[in-house]
Design a protein around this motif. Structure first.
Motif, PDB file in Angstrom:
ATOM      1  N   ALA A  24       0.840  -1.203   0.000  1.00  0.00           N
ATOM      2  CA  ALA A  24       0.000   0.000   0.000  1.00  0.00           C
ATOM      3  C   ALA A  24       0.873   1.250   0.000  1.00  0.00           C
ATOM      4  O   ALA A  24       0.558   2.246  -0.663  1.00  0.00           O
ATOM      5  CB  ALA A  24      -0.930  -0.010   1.209  1.00  0.00           C
ATOM      6  N   LYS A  25       1.987   1.212   0.698  1.00  0.00           N
ATOM      7  CA  LYS A  25       2.906   2.356   0.750  1.00  0.00           C
ATOM      8  C   LYS A  25       3.482   2.647  -0.631  1.00  0.00           C
ATOM      9  O   LYS A  25       3.578   3.807  -1.041  1.00  0.00           O
ATOM     10  CB  LYS A  25       4.024   2.069   1.754  1.00  0.00           C
ATOM     11  N   LYS A  32       0.979   9.629  -5.156  1.00  0.00           N
ATOM     12  CA  LYS A  32       1.358  10.972  -4.682  1.00  0.00           C
ATOM     13  C   LYS A  32       2.145  11.689  -5.773  1.00  0.00           C
ATOM     14  O   LYS A  32       1.890  12.857  -6.073  1.00  0.00           O
ATOM     15  CB  LYS A  32       2.182  10.890  -3.399  1.00  0.00           C
ATOM     16  N   ALA A  33       3.081  10.976  -6.387  1.00  0.00           N
ATOM     17  CA  ALA A  33       3.906  11.577  -7.441  1.00  0.00           C
ATOM     18  C   ALA A  33       3.085  11.868  -8.704  1.00  0.00           C
ATOM     19  O   ALA A  33       3.269  12.899  -9.346  1.00  0.00           O
ATOM     20  CB  ALA A  33       5.073  10.650  -7.786  1.00  0.00           C
ATOM     21  N   GLU A  34       2.174  10.959  -9.059  1.00  0.00           N
ATOM     22  CA  GLU A  34       1.421  11.101 -10.307  1.00  0.00           C
ATOM     23  C   GLU A  34       0.267  12.097 -10.218  1.00  0.00           C
ATOM     24  O   GLU A  34       0.038  12.864 -11.144  1.00  0.00           O
ATOM     25  CB  GLU A  34       0.884   9.741 -10.768  1.00  0.00           C
ATOM     26  N   ASN A  38      -2.603  12.127  -1.007  1.00  0.00           N
ATOM     27  CA  ASN A  38      -1.870  11.850   0.226  1.00  0.00           C
ATOM     28  C   ASN A  38      -2.077  10.379   0.607  1.00  0.00           C
ATOM     29  O   ASN A  38      -2.910   9.683   0.029  1.00  0.00           O
ATOM     30  CB  ASN A  38      -2.271  12.814   1.351  1.00  0.00           C
ATOM     31  N   MET A  39      -1.315   9.937   1.586  1.00  0.00           N
ATOM     32  CA  MET A  39      -1.346   8.526   1.984  1.00  0.00           C
ATOM     33  C   MET A  39      -2.738   8.095   2.451  1.00  0.00           C
ATOM     34  O   MET A  39      -3.211   7.016   2.090  1.00  0.00           O
ATOM     35  CB  MET A  39      -0.312   8.260   3.082  1.00  0.00           C
ATOM     36  N   ASN A  40      -3.419   8.930   3.232  1.00  0.00           N
ATOM     37  CA  ASN A  40      -4.740   8.567   3.746  1.00  0.00           C
ATOM     38  C   ASN A  40      -5.739   8.345   2.612  1.00  0.00           C
ATOM     39  O   ASN A  40      -6.562   7.427   2.672  1.00  0.00           O
ATOM     40  CB  ASN A  40      -5.267   9.636   4.704  1.00  0.00           C
ATOM     41  N   THR A  41      -5.688   9.197   1.605  1.00  0.00           N
ATOM     42  CA  THR A  41      -6.597   9.047   0.456  1.00  0.00           C
ATOM     43  C   THR A  41      -6.358   7.707  -0.228  1.00  0.00           C
ATOM     44  O   THR A  41      -7.294   6.945  -0.498  1.00  0.00           O
ATOM     45  CB  THR A  41      -6.395  10.207  -0.543  1.00  0.00           C
TER      46      THR A  41
END
Length: 123
Positions: A24-25, A32-34, A38-41
């Motif tokens: 998942a990370k 995030k890059a594309e 954010n991580m939560n989304t």
């Protein structure tokens, strides 16, 4: 019945289809890059995909595996598009696609080959 995937879920699935199994990370880092998520989304969308049976979660590190092949999602989206915008008529969709731009001789030949191959399957 096919699983309905929303645009956000298709973004997560696209990463898995392109890259293969990922944590998942790792998915979060790519999105995030594309597209700036954010991580939560990303984690929320992954959990929705798991609940729908589109992704299987494993260990270690929340390893994600796509349970739905890209082709199945493409077919479901195409069927929905044809039903919604073209009254279920493949002919209308095909005519609309062909009418939108000038096709090269090579593209026309490729389309004729596809139609010819379909015709042979029906015989």
């Amino acid at each position: 019945m096919a699983v309905k995937l929303f645009d956000s879920e298709l973004k997560v699935m696209s990463v898995l289809w392109k890259e293969g199994d990922m944590t998942a990370k790792q998915i979060s880092d790519i999105l995030k890059a594309e597209i700036g998520w954010n991580m939560n989304t990303t984690y929320t969308v992954i959990k929705k995909c798991i609940a729908k049976g589109a992704i299987q979660r494993g260990e270690p590190h929340f390893l994600c595996h796509a349970l739905i092949p890209k082709e199945a999602a493409q077919e479901a989206e195409t069927d929905e598009l044809i039903g919604k915008l073209y009254d279920g008529s493949v002919d209308k969709l095909f005519a609309a696609l062909l009418g939108r731009k000038k096709l090269s001789a090579e593209q026309i030949a490729a389309l004729k080959q596809i139609v010819g191959d379909l015709d042979e399957v029906d015989k």
